[in-house]
Design a protein around this motif. Structure first.
Motif, PDB file in Angstrom:
ATOM      1  N   GLY A  15       0.793  -1.216   0.000  1.00 16.24           N
ATOM      2  CA  GLY A  15       0.000   0.000   0.000  1.00 16.24           C
ATOM      3  C   GLY A  15       0.828   1.269   0.000  1.00 16.24           C
ATOM      4  N   GLY A  16       2.112   1.121   0.221  1.00 21.39           N
ATOM      5  CA  GLY A  16       3.000   2.272   0.278  1.00 21.39           C
ATOM      6  C   GLY A  16       3.479   2.717  -1.098  1.00 21.39           C
ATOM      7  N   SER A  17       4.392   3.686  -1.090  1.00 18.55           N
ATOM      8  CA  SER A  17       4.888   4.284  -2.335  1.00 18.55           C
ATOM      9  C   SER A  17       6.404   4.370  -2.324  1.00 18.55           C
ATOM     10  N   LEU A  18       6.968   4.324  -3.521  1.00 18.70           N
ATOM     11  CA  LEU A  18       8.383   4.577  -3.736  1.00 18.70           C
ATOM     12  C   LEU A  18       8.541   5.335  -5.043  1.00 18.70           C
ATOM     13  N   LYS A  65      -0.697  -0.432 -14.467  1.00 19.28           N
ATOM     14  CA  LYS A  65      -1.469   0.697 -14.970  1.00 19.28           C
ATOM     15  C   LYS A  65      -2.376   1.233 -13.870  1.00 19.28           C
ATOM     16  N   GLY A  66      -2.359   2.548 -13.688  1.00 22.27           N
ATOM     17  CA  GLY A  66      -3.169   3.175 -12.655  1.00 22.27           C
ATOM     18  C   GLY A  66      -2.467   3.297 -11.321  1.00 22.27           C
ATOM     19  N   ARG A  67      -1.343   2.590 -11.155  1.00 22.57           N
ATOM     20  CA  ARG A  67      -0.590   2.646  -9.902  1.00 22.57           C
ATOM     21  C   ARG A  67       0.789   3.287 -10.092  1.00 22.57           C
ATOM     22  N   PHE A  68       1.414   3.055 -11.225  1.00 25.42           N
ATOM     23  CA  PHE A  68       2.744   3.577 -11.503  1.00 25.42           C
ATOM     24  C   PHE A  68       2.659   4.707 -12.533  1.00 25.42           C
ATOM     25  N   THR A  69       3.572   5.667 -12.398  1.00 27.68           N
ATOM     26  CA  THR A  69       3.650   6.769 -13.346  1.00 27.68           C
ATOM     27  C   THR A  69       5.100   7.001 -13.737  1.00 27.68           C
ATOM     28  N   ILE A  70       5.367   7.007 -15.035  1.00 29.35           N
ATOM     29  CA  ILE A  70       6.715   7.295 -15.541  1.00 29.35           C
ATOM     30  C   ILE A  70       6.745   8.737 -16.027  1.00 29.35           C
ATOM     31  N   SER A  71       7.846   9.418 -15.734  1.00 34.05           N
ATOM     32  CA  SER A  71       8.002  10.803 -16.178  1.00 34.05           C
ATOM     33  C   SER A  71       9.468  11.060 -16.455  1.00 34.05           C
ATOM     34  N   ARG A  72       9.755  12.206 -17.081  1.00 39.20           N
ATOM     35  CA  ARG A  72      11.158  12.499 -17.393  1.00 39.20           C
ATOM     36  C   ARG A  72      11.406  13.993 -17.411  1.00 39.20           C
ATOM     37  N   SER A  85       0.505   2.450  -4.267  1.00 37.74           N
ATOM     38  CA  SER A  85      -0.315   1.266  -3.970  1.00 37.74           C
ATOM     39  C   SER A  85       0.467  -0.016  -4.236  1.00 37.74           C
ATOM     40  N   LEU A  86       1.669  -0.051  -3.728  1.00 37.46           N
ATOM     41  CA  LEU A  86       2.550  -1.185  -3.994  1.00 37.46           C
ATOM     42  C   LEU A  86       2.003  -2.472  -3.391  1.00 37.46           C
ATOM     43  N   LYS A  87       2.267  -3.562  -4.098  1.00 32.44           N
ATOM     44  CA  LYS A  87       1.819  -4.890  -3.688  1.00 32.44           C
ATOM     45  C   LYS A  87       3.040  -5.803  -3.520  1.00 32.44           C
ATOM     46  N   VAL A 118      13.552  -3.375  -5.036  1.00 29.73           N
ATOM     47  CA  VAL A 118      12.302  -2.938  -4.415  1.00 29.73           C
ATOM     48  C   VAL A 118      11.690  -4.149  -3.728  1.00 29.73           C
ATOM     49  N   THR A 119      11.433  -4.006  -2.437  1.00 30.55           N
ATOM     50  CA  THR A 119      10.818  -5.090  -1.674  1.00 30.55           C
ATOM     51  C   THR A 119       9.566  -4.566  -0.992  1.00 30.55           C
ATOM     52  N   VAL A 120       8.448  -5.234  -1.249  1.00 31.39           N
ATOM     53  CA  VAL A 120       7.167  -4.836  -0.679  1.00 31.39           C
ATOM     54  C   VAL A 120       6.719  -5.929   0.284  1.00 31.39           C
ATOM     55  N   SER A 121       6.592  -5.575   1.552  1.00 32.81           N
ATOM     56  CA  SER A 121       6.192  -6.556   2.558  1.00 32.81           C
ATOM     57  C   SER A 121       4.682  -6.545   2.735  1.00 32.81           C
ATOM     58  N   SER A 122       4.158  -7.707   3.077  1.00 32.82           N
ATOM     59  CA  SER A 122       2.701  -7.821   3.235  1.00 32.82           C
ATOM     60  C   SER A 122       2.268  -7.511   4.652  1.00 32.82           C
TER      61      SER A 122
END
Length: 122
Positions: A15-18, A65-72, A85-87, A118-122
């Motif tokens: 549920g967190g962000s990076l 899609k809908g959770r990640f955004t790429i930009s430059r 909304s990491l899983k 990247v490590t996402v814990s439950s």
């Protein structure tokens, strides 16, 4: 010497962000597509997202899609991947890559960074 250097990985709860960063050096990537890929243990490297330097068109894997955004930022030769909304299934090594032609296949990309975990814990 061409370098792509990723940063920003780490451990986060579900549920967190990076926010991942990719700094490009050694040449201009003004005409390249920049992409993010990821590879989990025992799995093949998979496409996550890509962005065209010119025009800024973006492309995403359905799984993000809908959770990640790429930009430059062209002036800074930097690409970011905002991950919300990491899983737990997002856990992987994330790689930045550059391609003349774009696409979702790793073989289409000419330059690669060293990766960031990247490590996402439950």
């Amino acid at each position: 010497q061409v370098q792509l250097v990723e940063s920003g990985g780490g451990l986060v709860q579900a549920g967190g962000s990076l926010r991942l960063s990719c700094a490009a050096a050694g040449r201009s990537f003004s005409s390249y597509f920049m992409g993010w890929f990821r590879q989990a243990p025992g799995k093949e490297r998979e496409f996550v997202a890509a962005i065209a330097w010119i025009g800024g068109s973006t492309y995403y894997a359905d799984s993000v899609k809908g959770r990640f955004t790429i930009s430059r930022d062209n002036a800074k030769n930097t690409v970011w991947l905002q991950m919300n909304s990491l899983k737990p299934e997002d856990t992987a090594i994330y790689y930045c890559a550059a391609s003349r032609d774009g696409g979702t296949r790793p073989s289409s990309y000419d330059y690669w960074g060293q990766g960031t975990q990247v490590t996402v814990s439950s």
